[in-house]
Design a protein around this motif. Structure first.
Motif, mmCIF file in Angstrom:
data_model
loop_
_atom_site.group_PDB
_atom_site.id
_atom_site.type_symbol
_atom_site.label_atom_id
_atom_site.label_comp_id
_atom_site.label_asym_id
_atom_site.label_seq_id
_atom_site.Cartn_x
_atom_site.Cartn_y
_atom_site.Cartn_z
ATOM 1 N N CYS A 86 54.471 118.734 48.370
ATOM 2 C CA CYS A 86 53.426 118.080 47.589
ATOM 3 C C CYS A 86 53.357 116.601 47.948
ATOM 4 O O CYS A 86 54.380 115.928 48.019
ATOM 5 N N CYS A 136 54.234 114.705 44.105
ATOM 6 C CA CYS A 136 55.490 114.770 43.351
ATOM 7 C C CYS A 136 56.673 115.236 44.195
ATOM 8 O O CYS A 136 57.781 115.347 43.696
ATOM 9 N N CYS A 174 49.375 121.869 44.078
ATOM 10 C CA CYS A 174 50.787 121.877 43.699
ATOM 11 C C CYS A 174 50.965 122.613 42.364
ATOM 12 O O CYS A 174 50.264 122.321 41.397
ATOM 13 N N GLY A 186 48.808 118.353 42.631
ATOM 14 C CA GLY A 186 48.528 117.477 43.779
ATOM 15 C C GLY A 186 48.267 118.302 45.024
ATOM 16 O O GLY A 186 48.386 119.523 45.010
ATOM 17 N N ILE A 228 53.277 122.258 40.347
ATOM 18 C CA ILE A 228 53.907 121.358 39.376
ATOM 19 C C ILE A 228 52.908 120.336 38.839
ATOM 20 O O ILE A 228 52.763 120.173 37.629
ATOM 21 N N CYS A 229 52.224 119.633 39.742
ATOM 22 C CA CYS A 229 51.391 118.510 39.293
ATOM 23 C C CYS A 229 49.934 118.626 39.734
ATOM 24 O O CYS A 229 49.149 117.716 39.499
HETATM 25 ZN ZN LIG Z 1 53.172 118.002 42.979
#
Ligand SMILES: [Zn+2]
Length: 72
Positions: free
Chosen positions: A31, A34, A10, A15, A12-13
């Protein structure tokens, strides 16, 4: 015949990304941690389905995702 889908982490995070088909006519990557996700891409045939998967995987891998986070 098995196909390996190359999904990055991911953006963003970090994941795990999941390829999600919905209703048998569209697909997105989301994801698991998140809930960031790509846009849906629609398809109407097996060939289009493959192309749609490749499109959302590409969007995911370059970080073009939508998040539900508020505040900019
Ligand atoms: Zn994520």
């Amino acid at each position: 015949m098995e196909e390996k889908v190359m999904l990055e982490e991911c953006p963003i995070c970090r994941g795990p990304g999941m390829l999600l088909h919905e209703g048998g006519w569209n697909v997105q990557v989301e994801c698991a941690d998140c809930s960031a996700h790509t846009v849906y891409v629609e398809y109407g045939s097996e060939e289009e389905k493959k192309a749609a998967e490749e499109t959302v995987i590409h969007l995911w891998n370059i970080g073009k995702v939508v998040t539900s986070e508020r505040g900019e």
